[in-house]
Structure formats: C-alpha cells, structure tokens
Design a protein around this motif. Sequence first.
Motif, PDB file in Angstrom:
ATOM      1  N   LEU A 166       0.836  -1.204   0.000  1.00  0.00           N
ATOM      2  CA  LEU A 166       0.000   0.000   0.000  1.00  0.00           C
ATOM      3  C   LEU A 166       0.869   1.250   0.000  1.00  0.00           C
ATOM      4  CD1 LEU A 166      -2.760  -1.071   2.548  1.00  0.00           C
ATOM      5  CD2 LEU A 166      -3.025  -0.838   0.075  1.00  0.00           C
ATOM      6  N   TRP A 167       1.935   1.227   0.777  1.00  0.00           N
ATOM      7  CA  TRP A 167       2.831   2.384   0.833  1.00  0.00           C
ATOM      8  C   TRP A 167       3.440   2.650  -0.540  1.00  0.00           C
ATOM      9  CZ3 TRP A 167       8.097   2.975  -0.049  1.00  0.00           C
ATOM     10  CH2 TRP A 167       8.635   4.210   0.346  1.00  0.00           C
ATOM     11  N   MET A 168       3.822   1.592  -1.255  1.00  0.00           N
ATOM     12  CA  MET A 168       4.384   1.766  -2.591  1.00  0.00           C
ATOM     13  C   MET A 168       3.335   2.281  -3.571  1.00  0.00           C
ATOM     14  SD  MET A 168       6.757  -1.674  -2.846  1.00  0.00           S
ATOM     15  CE  MET A 168       7.300  -1.306  -4.513  1.00  0.00           C
ATOM     16  N   LEU A 169       2.113   1.782  -3.440  1.00  0.00           N
ATOM     17  CA  LEU A 169       1.061   2.157  -4.392  1.00  0.00           C
ATOM     18  C   LEU A 169       0.554   3.578  -4.183  1.00  0.00           C
ATOM     19  CD1 LEU A 169      -1.069  -1.124  -4.578  1.00  0.00           C
ATOM     20  CD2 LEU A 169       0.650  -0.292  -6.202  1.00  0.00           C
ATOM     21  N   LYS A 170       0.749   4.132  -2.997  1.00  0.00           N
ATOM     22  CA  LYS A 170       0.239   5.488  -2.760  1.00  0.00           C
ATOM     23  C   LYS A 170       0.941   6.522  -3.631  1.00  0.00           C
ATOM     24  CE  LYS A 170       2.975   7.640   0.907  1.00  0.00           C
ATOM     25  NZ  LYS A 170       2.897   8.372   2.174  1.00  0.00           N
ATOM     26  N   PHE A 171       2.103   6.165  -4.197  1.00  0.00           N
ATOM     27  CA  PHE A 171       2.832   7.079  -5.067  1.00  0.00           C
ATOM     28  C   PHE A 171       2.392   6.959  -6.528  1.00  0.00           C
ATOM     29  CE2 PHE A 171       5.655   6.209  -1.451  1.00  0.00           C
ATOM     30  CZ  PHE A 171       5.865   7.511  -0.994  1.00  0.00           C
ATOM     31  N   CYS A 172       1.497   6.033  -6.825  1.00  0.00           N
ATOM     32  CA  CYS A 172       0.970   5.894  -8.191  1.00  0.00           C
ATOM     33  C   CYS A 172      -0.095   6.961  -8.414  1.00  0.00           C
ATOM     34  CB  CYS A 172       0.398   4.497  -8.403  1.00  0.00           C
ATOM     35  SG  CYS A 172       1.604   3.165  -8.243  1.00  0.00           S
ATOM     36  N   SER A 173       0.146   7.861  -9.347  1.00  0.00           N
ATOM     37  CA  SER A 173      -0.700   9.048  -9.504  1.00  0.00           C
ATOM     38  C   SER A 173      -2.127   8.739  -9.942  1.00  0.00           C
ATOM     39  CB  SER A 173      -0.059  10.011 -10.505  1.00  0.00           C
ATOM     40  OG  SER A 173       0.110   9.378 -11.766  1.00  0.00           O
ATOM     41  N   CYS A 174      -2.356   7.554 -10.528  1.00  0.00           N
ATOM     42  CA  CYS A 174      -3.712   7.239 -10.997  1.00  0.00           C
ATOM     43  C   CYS A 174      -4.633   6.810  -9.859  1.00  0.00           C
ATOM     44  CB  CYS A 174      -3.665   6.138 -12.055  1.00  0.00           C
ATOM     45  SG  CYS A 174      -3.003   4.559 -11.446  1.00  0.00           S
ATOM     46  N   ILE A 175      -4.070   6.368  -8.739  1.00  0.00           N
ATOM     47  CA  ILE A 175      -4.866   5.795  -7.646  1.00  0.00           C
ATOM     48  C   ILE A 175      -5.423   6.891  -6.744  1.00  0.00           C
ATOM     49  CG2 ILE A 175      -4.814   4.301  -5.618  1.00  0.00           C
ATOM     50  CD1 ILE A 175      -2.699   2.625  -6.983  1.00  0.00           C
ATOM     51  N   GLU A 176      -6.722   6.828  -6.500  1.00  0.00           N
ATOM     52  CA  GLU A 176      -7.394   7.800  -5.635  1.00  0.00           C
ATOM     53  C   GLU A 176      -7.913   7.173  -4.345  1.00  0.00           C
ATOM     54  OE1 GLU A 176     -10.410   9.699  -7.940  1.00  0.00           O
ATOM     55  OE2 GLU A 176      -8.985  10.641  -9.321  1.00  0.00           O
TER      56      GLU A 176
ATOM     57  N   ILE B  90      -1.179  -4.726  11.360  1.00  0.00           N
ATOM     58  CA  ILE B  90      -1.547  -3.497  10.668  1.00  0.00           C
ATOM     59  C   ILE B  90      -1.137  -2.284  11.490  1.00  0.00           C
ATOM     60  CG2 ILE B  90      -3.447  -2.104   9.756  1.00  0.00           C
ATOM     61  CD1 ILE B  90      -4.979  -4.618   9.208  1.00  0.00           C
ATOM     62  N   LYS B  91      -1.466  -2.316  12.774  1.00  0.00           N
ATOM     63  CA  LYS B  91      -1.245  -1.150  13.634  1.00  0.00           C
ATOM     64  C   LYS B  91       0.232  -0.816  13.811  1.00  0.00           C
ATOM     65  CE  LYS B  91      -5.594  -1.767  16.130  1.00  0.00           C
ATOM     66  NZ  LYS B  91      -6.240  -2.111  17.419  1.00  0.00           N
ATOM     67  N   LYS B  92       1.110  -1.804  13.653  1.00  0.00           N
ATOM     68  CA  LYS B  92       2.538  -1.550  13.807  1.00  0.00           C
ATOM     69  C   LYS B  92       3.076  -0.598  12.747  1.00  0.00           C
ATOM     70  CE  LYS B  92       4.036  -5.833  16.109  1.00  0.00           C
ATOM     71  NZ  LYS B  92       4.845  -7.076  15.961  1.00  0.00           N
TER      72      LYS B  92
ATOM     73  N   LEU C 202       1.504   5.332   6.371  1.00  0.00           N
ATOM     74  CA  LEU C 202       0.574   5.730   5.314  1.00  0.00           C
ATOM     75  C   LEU C 202      -0.016   7.121   5.549  1.00  0.00           C
ATOM     76  CD1 LEU C 202      -1.345   2.348   4.889  1.00  0.00           C
ATOM     77  CD2 LEU C 202       0.561   3.207   3.517  1.00  0.00           C
ATOM     78  N   SER C 203       0.353   7.766   6.656  1.00  0.00           N
ATOM     79  CA  SER C 203      -0.173   9.099   6.965  1.00  0.00           C
ATOM     80  C   SER C 203       0.489  10.158   6.085  1.00  0.00           C
ATOM     81  CB  SER C 203       0.071   9.440   8.436  1.00  0.00           C
ATOM     82  OG  SER C 203      -0.586   8.529   9.283  1.00  0.00           O
ATOM     83  N   PRO C 204      -0.216  11.243   5.771  1.00  0.00           N
ATOM     84  CA  PRO C 204       0.382  12.332   4.987  1.00  0.00           C
ATOM     85  C   PRO C 204       1.570  12.946   5.730  1.00  0.00           C
ATOM     86  CG  PRO C 204      -2.008  12.557   5.076  1.00  0.00           C
ATOM     87  CD  PRO C 204      -1.644  11.498   6.067  1.00  0.00           C
TER      88      PRO C 204
ATOM     89  N   GLU D  12     -25.045  -4.734   7.217  1.00  0.00           N
ATOM     90  CA  GLU D  12     -24.164  -4.186   8.237  1.00  0.00           C
ATOM     91  C   GLU D  12     -22.707  -4.477   7.907  1.00  0.00           C
ATOM     92  OE1 GLU D  12     -25.206  -5.628  12.062  1.00  0.00           O
ATOM     93  OE2 GLU D  12     -27.228  -4.785  12.037  1.00  0.00           O
ATOM     94  N   ALA D  13     -21.842  -3.568   8.348  1.00  0.00           N
ATOM     95  CA  ALA D  13     -20.406  -3.775   8.153  1.00  0.00           C
ATOM     96  C   ALA D  13     -19.900  -4.839   9.117  1.00  0.00           C
ATOM     97  CB  ALA D  13     -19.663  -2.465   8.370  1.00  0.00           C
ATOM     98  N   VAL D  14     -18.988  -5.658   8.641  1.00  0.00           N
ATOM     99  CA  VAL D  14     -18.408  -6.689   9.508  1.00  0.00           C
ATOM    100  C   VAL D  14     -16.924  -6.426   9.786  1.00  0.00           C
ATOM    101  CG1 VAL D  14     -20.027  -8.482   8.831  1.00  0.00           C
ATOM    102  CG2 VAL D  14     -17.927  -8.159   7.508  1.00  0.00           C
ATOM    103  N   TYR D  15     -16.296  -5.564   8.982  1.00  0.00           N
ATOM    104  CA  TYR D  15     -14.894  -5.222   9.219  1.00  0.00           C
ATOM    105  C   TYR D  15     -14.795  -4.059  10.195  1.00  0.00           C
ATOM    106  CZ  TYR D  15     -14.064  -7.809   4.861  1.00  0.00           C
ATOM    107  OH  TYR D  15     -14.024  -8.768   3.880  1.00  0.00           O
ATOM    108  N   LYS D  16     -13.687  -3.991  10.900  1.00  0.00           N
ATOM    109  CA  LYS D  16     -13.420  -2.875  11.797  1.00  0.00           C
ATOM    110  C   LYS D  16     -12.376  -1.968  11.144  1.00  0.00           C
ATOM    111  CE  LYS D  16     -11.632  -1.651  16.375  1.00  0.00           C
ATOM    112  NZ  LYS D  16     -11.037  -2.168  17.644  1.00  0.00           N
ATOM    113  N   THR D  17     -12.737  -0.704  10.966  1.00  0.00           N
ATOM    114  CA  THR D  17     -11.789   0.248  10.383  1.00  0.00           C
ATOM    115  C   THR D  17     -10.797   0.682  11.456  1.00  0.00           C
ATOM    116  OG1 THR D  17     -13.446   1.057   8.812  1.00  0.00           O
ATOM    117  CG2 THR D  17     -11.533   2.463   9.212  1.00  0.00           C
ATOM    118  N   VAL D  18      -9.512   0.470  11.188  1.00  0.00           N
ATOM    119  CA  VAL D  18      -8.483   0.790  12.179  1.00  0.00           C
ATOM    120  C   VAL D  18      -7.639   2.001  11.787  1.00  0.00           C
ATOM    121  CG1 VAL D  18      -8.344  -1.577  13.009  1.00  0.00           C
ATOM    122  CG2 VAL D  18      -6.870  -0.854  11.125  1.00  0.00           C
ATOM    123  N   PHE D  19      -7.785   2.455  10.538  1.00  0.00           N
ATOM    124  CA  PHE D  19      -6.972   3.595  10.096  1.00  0.00           C
ATOM    125  C   PHE D  19      -7.615   4.225   8.875  1.00  0.00           C
ATOM    126  CE2 PHE D  19      -3.747   5.326   7.221  1.00  0.00           C
ATOM    127  CZ  PHE D  19      -3.039   6.182   8.052  1.00  0.00           C
TER     128      PHE D  19
END
Length: 390
Positions: free
Chosen positions: A51-61, A73-75, A80-82, A237-244
């Motif tokens: 995900l960190w590598m893909l955030k630099f791909c200009s086409c991805i929003e 994930i939390k570690k 991924l923060s700005p 209903e959502a079943v996943y927990k959003t952590v970030f």
Amino acid sequence: MDENFQEEQFTGIINFTPPLYKQRYQFVKDLVGKYKPKKVADLGCADCTLLWMLKFCSCIEVLAGLDICGSVIKKKMRRLSPLPADYLQPTERSLTITLHHGSVAQKDPCMLGFDLVTCIELIEHLEESELEKFPEVVFGFMAPSIVVISTPNSEFNPLLPGVTLFRHPDHKFEWNRVQFQSWALETARRYDYSVEFTGVGCPPRGMENVGFCTQIGVFVRKYPQNSESAQSEKPTEAVYKTVFKAVYPSLKDEKYLQNAVVSEVIFTAQIIKRSLLDHLMSEPEEYNDDPAERKSKFQPSVNSFSENLGKLVVEKSVEPFVNGNVVYIPLRTIFSFPKVNQLCGTFEKLCKFVAGRVTLSSDGSAVMFSAEHENEENWLTDFSYKVQLK
C-alpha cells in the motif's frame, strides 16, 4: 503475507535480485501502470508495504487494506499518513487510504467498487473453510475488474534449503502449478473472468522445468458487473473494523487550492520584487522627494528583469513599480506566470483566493511589499509553515 526475513532464510544460496517480495510488489506496480485503476484494495495487507508503494501511483485515488491480524496493521499503519510536504505541496489528485481488520471469507460493503484487488501471498494462509468462501467474496461479491493472486509454487521448494514441507509455518497448503491453475481456471469460469498465468523468481539455469518461485494469476473480468445482482448480495451491516483512515490534501479541495495559490502568489511576487530592486540598484540615479517622479523613474519594463523571470510579456499598465518605500506588483503580472495561471484558471479566481490573505493596494489590483531588502528566504519558510497550519 510472508515476512521478508522468513523468506530470506528459505532462499539460502538462491539469491533473487531484487528480493522476491520486491519482485512481487513491482509486478503489481507494473500492472497498475498498465491498467491505471483508481481504486485498489490489498487483501492480506500485513505491514502495508505494498500500500505504501502504491500510494505514489498518480492514478490511484482510493487505497484499502484488509488483514485478519489487527496488531500487524497497527505496527506500520502510520507510514501511510500524509507528511508535512503533502500539505505544503498538495497534488491535483485526491487520495484516501483506509485499513480494515477482518477476514477475506466475509463480505463487507466497504470493499465494493474497486477496480483492482491484490492477494499477494495470501491464499496459502487460509483454512479450507475460508478458501471455499474466498472466490465468492472476491470474484462474486467484490467483483473488481482485475484480481491478482500470487502464491508459492511448491515445485520450487526442493531448491530452497531448509524447506521440508511448507515455506512458512502458517501456510495451510502450497500448490504446484497444475493445482493452482486448475483452481484458478475453475474460479475464472464460474465468475466470468479470464486468467493468465505468470510469476516472479526465476529458477537457476538448467532448472527451468520447476517454474517460477512465486506463481501468479491475473484475472480480468469479461463483462461489466451486474449491479442489481451485487446489490442483492450486499450485507446490511459492516463486519470489518476500520483501524486507520487518511485523507491526503488535494488541490481538488478548495481550502488546499487556496493555500497553494496564496503561497505561489507570494513566492512569485517576492521574485519580482527582488529582481526589480536589484535592477534599480544596478542603475543608481539621484531623485528628488517627489513621489510621482520617483514612481515614474522606478518603473522599468518587466522584460529587463533577470532571467529568473523567464520570458514574460505584459502590458505597460501592469508593470511592477516602486512608490516611496512600497513595491507594487500587479496581480495581472503575477497571473501571467504559468504556475499561478495553472492553479487559478481565471483571474477572477486569483482575486478571490488572495483577498484577505495578502496585502493589496487600495483598489485590490496589486500586491504590496516594503521596498526594504529583507531575508525573504526566512520569510517564505515562515509563510509556508503558516499556510500548512490553516
């Protein structure tokens, strides 16, 4: 997804260059470059490296990650923060990154609408019951345009010192090429996808018959998704927990666009001011105390400025000038600079953005600065910091 250090211990004397995990990620990046997806989800995102590598791909929003292990994930999720630079120089595209804690064997509406879904070294970690549900969740419910699945090729294992059964203690199975292709072809047939097989991690010379170390299937949906069918399957209903969740600053947001315009206007005006004063200092003359005469004599053509200003042609009426101890830089002159023009689009929008944010002449037509020399670099740094905080 296998940990990198665990992979290294299995490769032994076989050295992959670049390392095998980097080759897998580069394969995904190349695929993104080819198909230009706007929304990408990585299932089994683990430490968020892909995900960190893909955030630099200009086409991805939109980027989304899902993993069954919330602690992993939390570690690494803060990577991924700005960064401060993202606020100082926002890009034209919008970018939202979200991480979820949950199982790929469950359906959640937050995973609908993606163009590309990646499953890198994931399926071999699934229990049999989870693997049975996996195709319906990914290909039936999520139904992205493209799915990439990579998994170990067990035929390569004899070449990996120390591997007796599986490459990782958490692996529930490892398929050979026939097994993987059989599963992939049946899944593609059932959900109207085509699939092509490839891989990364070439075998040593003379051992080509074992195939790639990592085998990859690229699934492409044959027909547009039946939206009515997808809606009927949508959980209530959502079943996943959003952590970030991180929303990056973008010039599509008027707040960040205004900050960028004001910053560029100040920067451009400072350059013009410095060039004007340097030009006047290089041709000293005696003036009386008549402000009108001072104004007329301190009004050189913009084209006589240093080359830093580039080739800029403006009318005589919009040339910068000095009156007393004040430098006036017309907004029309500033608007003529490509970067400002590109950001604003129209002169009216430029006037709207700078109103109340910079010091203007009484008629609002020019930016005003003191004619005294000052440490402009420090001033600009301080200004940029203030813009970031707004």
